[in-house]
Design a protein around this motif. Structure first.
Motif, PDB file in Angstrom:
ATOM      1  N   GLN B 242      63.038   8.660   3.914  1.00 20.85           N
ATOM      2  CA  GLN B 242      63.867   8.890   2.733  1.00 20.85           C
ATOM      3  C   GLN B 242      65.201   9.467   3.180  1.00 20.85           C
ATOM      4  OE1 GLN B 242      64.263  12.054   0.437  1.00 20.85           O
ATOM      5  NE2 GLN B 242      63.300  13.582   1.756  1.00 20.85           N
ATOM      6  N   ASN B 245      68.285  10.171  -1.708  1.00 20.87           N
ATOM      7  CA  ASN B 245      67.653   9.631  -2.908  1.00 20.87           C
ATOM      8  C   ASN B 245      67.243   8.159  -2.818  1.00 20.87           C
ATOM      9  OD1 ASN B 245      67.076  11.555  -4.800  1.00 20.87           O
ATOM     10  ND2 ASN B 245      68.091  10.377  -6.424  1.00 20.87           N
ATOM     11  N   LYS B 246      67.147   7.670  -1.589  1.00 19.55           N
ATOM     12  CA  LYS B 246      66.622   6.331  -1.357  1.00 19.55           C
ATOM     13  C   LYS B 246      65.417   6.455  -0.439  1.00 19.55           C
ATOM     14  CE  LYS B 246      70.975   3.896  -1.748  1.00 19.55           C
ATOM     15  NZ  LYS B 246      72.191   3.584  -0.999  1.00 19.55           N
ATOM     16  N   ASP B 248      62.309   3.977   1.877  1.00 18.57           N
ATOM     17  CA  ASP B 248      61.715   2.691   2.212  1.00 18.57           C
ATOM     18  C   ASP B 248      60.287   2.931   2.659  1.00 18.57           C
ATOM     19  OD1 ASP B 248      61.797   3.649   4.791  1.00 18.57           O
ATOM     20  OD2 ASP B 248      62.966   2.003   5.605  1.00 18.57           O
ATOM     21  N   GLU B 321      65.367   5.378  -5.354  1.00 21.17           N
ATOM     22  CA  GLU B 321      65.514   3.928  -5.280  1.00 21.17           C
ATOM     23  C   GLU B 321      64.834   3.394  -4.028  1.00 21.17           C
ATOM     24  OE1 GLU B 321      69.063   0.691  -4.575  1.00 21.17           O
ATOM     25  OE2 GLU B 321      69.595   2.784  -4.992  1.00 21.17           O
ATOM     26  N   TYR B 322      63.997   2.381  -4.193  1.00 21.50           N
ATOM     27  CA  TYR B 322      63.432   1.711  -3.020  1.00 21.50           C
ATOM     28  C   TYR B 322      64.525   0.872  -2.369  1.00 21.50           C
ATOM     29  CZ  TYR B 322      61.265  -1.869  -0.176  1.00 21.50           C
ATOM     30  OH  TYR B 322      60.976  -2.710   0.858  1.00 21.50           O
ATOM     31  N   CYS B 323      64.775   1.126  -1.104  1.00 18.67           N
ATOM     32  CA  CYS B 323      65.885   0.475  -0.416  1.00 18.67           C
ATOM     33  C   CYS B 323      65.351  -0.232   0.830  1.00 18.67           C
ATOM     34  CB  CYS B 323      66.914   1.541  -0.034  1.00 18.67           C
ATOM     35  SG  CYS B 323      68.237   0.901   0.969  1.00 18.67           S
ATOM     36  N   LEU B 326      67.015   0.482   4.352  1.00 17.01           N
ATOM     37  CA  LEU B 326      67.278   1.863   4.772  1.00 17.01           C
ATOM     38  C   LEU B 326      67.121   2.037   6.281  1.00 17.01           C
ATOM     39  CD1 LEU B 326      67.925   4.670   3.540  1.00 17.01           C
ATOM     40  CD2 LEU B 326      65.480   5.139   3.536  1.00 17.01           C
TER      41      LEU B 326
END
Lengths: 390, 390
Positions: B242, B245-246, B248, B321-323, B326
């Motif tokens: 992480q 705030n993102k 994976d 947010e799922y990124c 990342l």
């Protein structure tokens, strides 16, 4: 909750820093006092050189002792407990001796005495062990309890440098003290092992003069190279077993097969393990020392006090016999003197520059090694894998 | 305290056995009900096939769900919580989906919902993670979460046997199911990774259809031999990062340098790790499955309920947010088809029978791999060490 920190070295500063972090402030924690030595200059408003100020301040809920050493740490911890303060310490030397006394004083005063940071720094070892003990008998504990000696052995293995050179480097990096004896001669591990065994078996070892200790002062480049050729890595470990109301414990260099977690514990990391009846082998790996990891463990204990999370209750008054012959194993021995008479009761074979002493009780090996050292100050020994409990 | 066990397979029997142990009886625990299927024969007085009997018995304090599967486990857990029973489960599939719902129902009914055994079997991982989160932001979690796939890869490495043969052996030993898909295609790890990420980041992944998964079905002896020659060991892992705030997450075969703990996690053991701001890297190693270790974790949760030890409070409603981009890394890709058009945006080099795709985002690599598999069902990929968060 108000915290008084006794001592403002590396770990004390770490506690101060973590308590100041944003998410800790929502926990309503703050440092109200920092005890410094008499002739030191007060550079922060929280600083005081008067312990009685802390003891008599009713707002102080928790006293964090990070001075190190036996006295006045012992005196201050007892005084704080007797003044109704919860006490948390990272000081393994004082806990190894006074664990039972502190526990009883805490109970009498209806406060907590926690010491997670005293063994394994940031690794949640004490609590992991206590948790296992709620269900299992723990039959053995063992570990790489000391980061400095592990750093030295790891560097010797990876770079082929001699002991003295690596020690100097460790001192330069701040990993080793000017007087490195506690780390390289095994006394630091002895303290941590005794605390762990006290908890594991509910006993009070207190005075661990019987504990067989052999350090890494005599290890050479050639030793390390030879072990590597045999597919083995050397680590300075503490280890203890129990069986049928008997226990043993030892601090010694030990060889591990290349493909074990122990052999692959790098740098100044720690790896601590327990073996329980239903849980099997459980290992904890992490930073065994250092400012923030150790301070983290202290703040964890502070939060446990705050959240009224009781740790496992131990009385430390079970009777168990220390049995130096509980565990048997093979040892490699390197010495220039003739030891055939000394080891005549054991099978001894030759292997390169070493003797292999077969199936000798751990306590006996250490006893005979002391005699070897009187004749040959440079002698070295190391246990081979697969020791067996009798 | 009275316990009802839903399901009496391996883990259910383990819980029954541990609760019957002498030192557990002093804890005043007993099993009052065992829920079995409708047409099964009742061989013990505690057995019943009527869930409502358990729900309406006011003496039942804790319901242990070890049936597995989604329904009726989901329905029974909710019903038990809504009837004011504490619930403990080892069922990762149902927790991965309904963690937030269960947590809210428990809160509403002033009871506890604990699930330590659902991830890592006997390893105190959930509690270790929750403990770290009291102080630190946890920036990454990763682990060998599945013992069956680790056993298979370990055997392939040590014995040079092909995948299919080792799988058969694992099935004979009871390590692998008749339908091994959950273990070897990564779905079991996906559940455990999602539960861990939910806790680590306080989010509710619930439906993890986006999670990039690639298993070990296509791995060959030659792959393993090649990795070994390069000083690398292959492991099937779950991993999540992480930042800002993102987050994976991914399940994939990954290569580790020979001298890492991961590379040296043998047999069907698990190794699960977190990285926290002040605590650094913390690793937990132990039995990730099996009757007694998993049952041990369940009984630990029962004792926490009994001793009123609250676990970390999470709402699972943080927005992150799922990124898929990342994390970036290098991958080895083995395929017979020409992929130069597919990977034209990335630097690709040749290395023996493999292509090396350089510095590709993890999500993109998995997306393109799906296209490769359409053309070449035997294609295989594995990540190289040292992935980097963007």
């Amino acid at each position: 909750m108000k915290i008084a920190i006794l001592g403002f070295g590396t770990v004390g500063k770490g506690v101060y820093e973590i308590v100041k972090k944003a998410n800790m402030q929502t926990q309503n924690l703050s440092v109200s006092h920092i005890l410094i030595r008499k002739n030191k200059i007060r550079t922060m408003p929280e600083m005081t050189d008067d312990m009685s100020e802390i003891l008599t301040d009713k707002d102080v809920d928790v006293v964090v002792e990070v001075m190190g050493g036996i006295e006045p740490a012992h005196e201050y911890i007892l005084a704080a407990l007797n003044h109704g303060k919860n006490v948390i310490t990272a000081n393994k030397a004082v806990v190894a001796i006074y664990l039972k006394e502190f526990t009883e004083a805490a109970e009498r005063n209806h406060v907590k005495f926690y010491f997670e940071a005293s063994v394994g720094g940031g690794i949640p070892w004490i609590q992991g062990l206590e948790k296992a003990l709620r269900i299992d008998n723990v039959n053995s504990i063992s570990g790489i309890f000391n980061g400095t000696s592990n750093f030295i052995l790891d560097q010797m293995s990876k770079k082929g440098q001699p002991f003295v050179e690596v020690l100097k480097e460790a001192q330069k990096l701040g990993y080793a003290e000017a007087d490195p004896s506690a780390d390289i001669d095994g006394y630091d591990i002895a303290n941590k092992l005794c605390i762990s065994a006290d908890i594991a078996y509910d006993i009070d070892i207190k005075n661990h003069q019987k504990l067989p200790i052999f350090g890494i002062r005599n290890i050479t480049c050639e030793d390390v190279k030879y072990f590597q050729k045999r597919g083995l890595a050397v680590k300075l470990i503490g280890r203890s077993h129990q069986k049928d109301n008997k226990f043993d414990y030892v601090v010694e260099p030990a060889l591990f097969l290349d493909q074990t977690l122990e052999a692959n514990t790098p740098d100044n990391y720690n790896l601590i393990s327990l073996n329980g009846e239903t849980i099997g082998k459980l290992d904890f790996f992490g930073q065994g020392a250092g400012m923030l990891p150790t301070a983290n463990a202290i703040v964890q204990d502070i939060l446990d006090v705050k959240e009224r999370k009781s740790h496992l209750k131990r009385d430390f008054d079970k009777r168990m016999e220390y049995c130096p012959d509980l565990t048997k194993g093979d040892y490699l021995l390197r010495t220039k003197v003739n030891v055939s008479e000394l080891f005549k009761n054991y099978q001894v074979s030759k292997e390169g520059s070493y003797l292999v002493v077969h199936q000798i009780p751990v306590g006996m090996m250490h006893k005979l090694m002391k005699l070897v050292l009187q004749e040959d100050k440079a002698a070295f020994m190391v246990s081979l894998p697969d020791q067996e409990v009798a």
